[in-house]
Enzyme design. Structure first.
Site, PDB file in Angstrom:
ATOM      1  N   ARG A 140       0.901  -1.123   0.109  1.00  0.00           N
ATOM      2  CA  ARG A 140       0.083   0.080  -0.081  1.00  0.00           C
ATOM      3  C   ARG A 140       0.739   1.328   0.058  1.00  0.00           C
ATOM      4  O   ARG A 140       0.650   2.413  -0.382  1.00  0.00           O
ATOM      5  CB  ARG A 140      -1.127  -0.129   1.316  1.00  0.00           C
ATOM      6  N   TYR A 150     -15.241  17.583 -16.516  1.00  0.00           N
ATOM      7  CA  TYR A 150     -15.763  16.137 -16.309  1.00  0.00           C
ATOM      8  C   TYR A 150     -16.763  16.403 -15.283  1.00  0.00           C
ATOM      9  O   TYR A 150     -16.639  16.646 -14.136  1.00  0.00           O
ATOM     10  CB  TYR A 150     -14.681  15.332 -16.022  1.00  0.00           C
ATOM     11  N   ASP A 206      -6.352  18.752 -15.220  1.00  0.00           N
ATOM     12  CA  ASP A 206      -6.612  17.508 -15.546  1.00  0.00           C
ATOM     13  C   ASP A 206      -6.249  17.319 -17.017  1.00  0.00           C
ATOM     14  O   ASP A 206      -6.664  17.865 -18.015  1.00  0.00           O
ATOM     15  CB  ASP A 206      -8.165  17.147 -15.550  1.00  0.00           C
ATOM     16  N   LYS A 217      -7.517   6.163 -19.862  1.00  0.00           N
ATOM     17  CA  LYS A 217      -7.717   6.565 -21.372  1.00  0.00           C
ATOM     18  C   LYS A 217      -6.407   6.440 -22.120  1.00  0.00           C
ATOM     19  O   LYS A 217      -5.976   5.460 -22.297  1.00  0.00           O
ATOM     20  CB  LYS A 217      -8.157   7.709 -21.155  1.00  0.00           C
TER      21      LYS A 217
HETATM   22  C1  LIG Z   1     -11.251  14.251 -18.129  1.00  0.00           C
HETATM   23  C2  LIG Z   1     -11.457  12.924 -17.090  1.00  0.00           C
HETATM   24  N1  LIG Z   1     -11.029  13.109 -15.809  1.00  0.00           N
HETATM   25  C3  LIG Z   1     -11.116  12.044 -15.078  1.00  0.00           C
HETATM   26  C4  LIG Z   1     -12.010  11.117 -15.360  1.00  0.00           C
HETATM   27  C5  LIG Z   1     -12.280   9.795 -14.492  1.00  0.00           C
HETATM   28  O1  LIG Z   1     -11.428   8.515 -14.746  1.00  0.00           O
HETATM   29  P1  LIG Z   1     -11.656   7.182 -14.141  1.00  0.00           P
HETATM   30  O2  LIG Z   1     -12.957   6.919 -15.100  1.00  0.00           O
HETATM   31  O3  LIG Z   1     -10.376   6.580 -14.563  1.00  0.00           O
HETATM   32  O4  LIG Z   1     -11.856   7.128 -13.121  1.00  0.00           O
HETATM   33  C6  LIG Z   1     -12.412  10.860 -16.560  1.00  0.00           C
HETATM   34  C7  LIG Z   1     -13.279   9.571 -17.215  1.00  0.00           C
HETATM   35  O5  LIG Z   1     -13.871   9.567 -18.132  1.00  0.00           O
HETATM   36  C8  LIG Z   1     -12.186  12.022 -17.496  1.00  0.00           C
HETATM   37  O6  LIG Z   1     -12.856  12.113 -18.703  1.00  0.00           O
END
Ligand SMILES: Cc1ncc(COP(=O)(O)O)c(C=O)c1O
Length: 407
Positions: A65, A124, A197, A222
């Protein structure tokens, strides 16, 4: 690993610890790819060493962890791509999902009771909800701003005195491009932290830490991993945020498992190849859709008509792998007929995979929003978003055209 090597080279080699020319050890073999260390705990020759490792005086591993060699290999590779110049002590921390990573990034920026977060209104949806509901329950106020209007950001920062500003390098689904350098200047002048992000951008298109961001977060589900076969997140930051991130990960425990870390690291090695092809494909597809009579409007930062065309030229090295477009036919039915007629493009949420993925944002990524808010953000019922894959562009175009023809 020499950080000055080029991006493609660092992507392939960073994080791997191989035998060096000056290695004096004998009888030890080194795998060329870091193995999956499926071990919850790590032993040492004596308890004094364990004590030093646990105390951070000696590099090593003690408990999964806290740290794991497979996970660390992925994190080191990410640092070499996000902060190639050494980045003043930048470290990366992998998490079990993009949302776990985002939570840690927000908490590391000390968003605690009484603090205000200024967030992009195009953020998001789950990140916005995390801020409003989870951080909100702990006394954090979240306010929203059009992050693609620097004047609006400047005004809100001056009015609200936020502790952190939260934006995305490229927005979903209209692909607005943030002026990270401009936003970071405004944010820092007010003594706040900038969290970016960079899921849609990836370090291939942009390295926000070099443009002044304090913390960079990714859904590694992604583009970074790229094959639609794992869930992961990662945060990169230098002092003082790195220590807070390390502590948070240890205590909250949303760690990435070694199997997923191995897959993510494997995926990262081909990021430049995949992204290069996805950007090329997306540009070609956007141009073809733009001239199609059944398409009303195409959103792509490569178009001179895109509102952030000039910003994209300054802050991105290419225009990304996503394309969104309004069908000429109005309404949800037209979008559904089009999507159902696709034969090659995969009708599924998520993005950044080697496969071309197609979604209807109004009923998927933006379904939680009220119709009026969707309309304000430009997410209409006839909007379709493509995450372009690495297939031959002509095959994707043929599939899109046959689906449009059947409308
Ligand atoms: C821009 C963005 N940030 C964060 C996330 C969250 O990622 P996760 O689905 O891996 O938790 C997403 C998910 O689609 C996203 O498009």
């Amino acid at each position: 690993m020499n950080r000055q090597r080029r991006f493609e080279t660092r992507a392939v080699h960073s994080g791997e610890h191989r035998a060096g020319a000056n290695d004096e050890r004998d009888g030890i073999f080194y795998p060329i790819s870091t193995p999956i260390y499926a071990s919850t705990t790590f032993s040492h020759p004596d308890v004094e060493t364990t004590d030093r490792v646990l105390g951070g005086e000696e590099v090593g591993y003690s408990y999964a962890r806290y740290d794991n060699p497979t996970v660390r290999a992925f994190e080191e590779a990410l640092v070499s791509l996000e902060a190639p110049k050494g980045g003043q002590g930048v470290r990366a921390f992998a998490f079990a999902s993009g949302m776990a990573a985002t939570h840690a990034a927000l908490a590391a920026a000390e968003l605690t009771g009484g603090a205000t977060a200024l967030a992009a209104e195009q953020l998001y949806g789950s990140t916005a909800t995390l801020l409003v509901q989870v951080f909100g329950a702990n006394g954090v106020q979240t306010r929203f701003v059009d992050a693609y209007d620097l004047g609006a950001v400047e005004k809100k920062v001056a009015d609200l005195g936020p502790r952190a500003v939260v934006v995305e390098s490229i927005s979903n689904p209209l692909l607005r491009v943030a002026d990270i350098r401009g936003i970071s200047e405004i944010t820092h002048a007010a003594g706040a932290a900038l969290i970016v992000d960079n899921t849609f951008g990836t370090p291939f298109l942009q390295r926000p830490l070099e443009l002044g961001a304090d913390i960079v977060v990714h859904s590694a589900t992604k583009y970074l991993s790229g094959h639609g076969d794992l869930t992961a997140g990662v945060v990169a930051a230098g002092p003082p945020y790195d220590a807070a991130l390390e502590q948070l990960r240890k205590l909250v425990g949303g760690v990435l498992g070694p199997f997923e870390a191995w897959l993510a690291h494997r995926g990262l090695k081909t990021l430049p190849l995949r992204m290069g092809r996805q950007c090329e494909n997306a540009r070609e597809i956007a141009a073809r859709l733009d001239s199609h009579p059944k398409v009303a409007k195409v959103n792509h930062p490569s178009f001179e008509t895109h509102p952030d065309y000039e910003t994209a030229g300054r802050v991105l090295s290419d225009t990304g792998g996503l394309v969104s477009f309004d069908l000429a036919a109005e309404g949800r039915e037209a979008a559904y007929s089009f999507l159902n007629a696709l034969e090659l493009c995969v009708k599924a949420p998520s993005l950044g995979d080697i496969y071309t993925l197609a979604i209807h944002p109004a009923t998927s990524s933006h379904r939680e929003l009220s119709p009026s808010r969707r309309e304000r953000l430009g997410v209409g019922e006839n909007l379709v978003r493509l995450s372009v894959g690495i297939e031959h562009p002509q095959d994707i175009i043929s599939d899109l055209e046959q689906a449009l023809d059947r409308l």
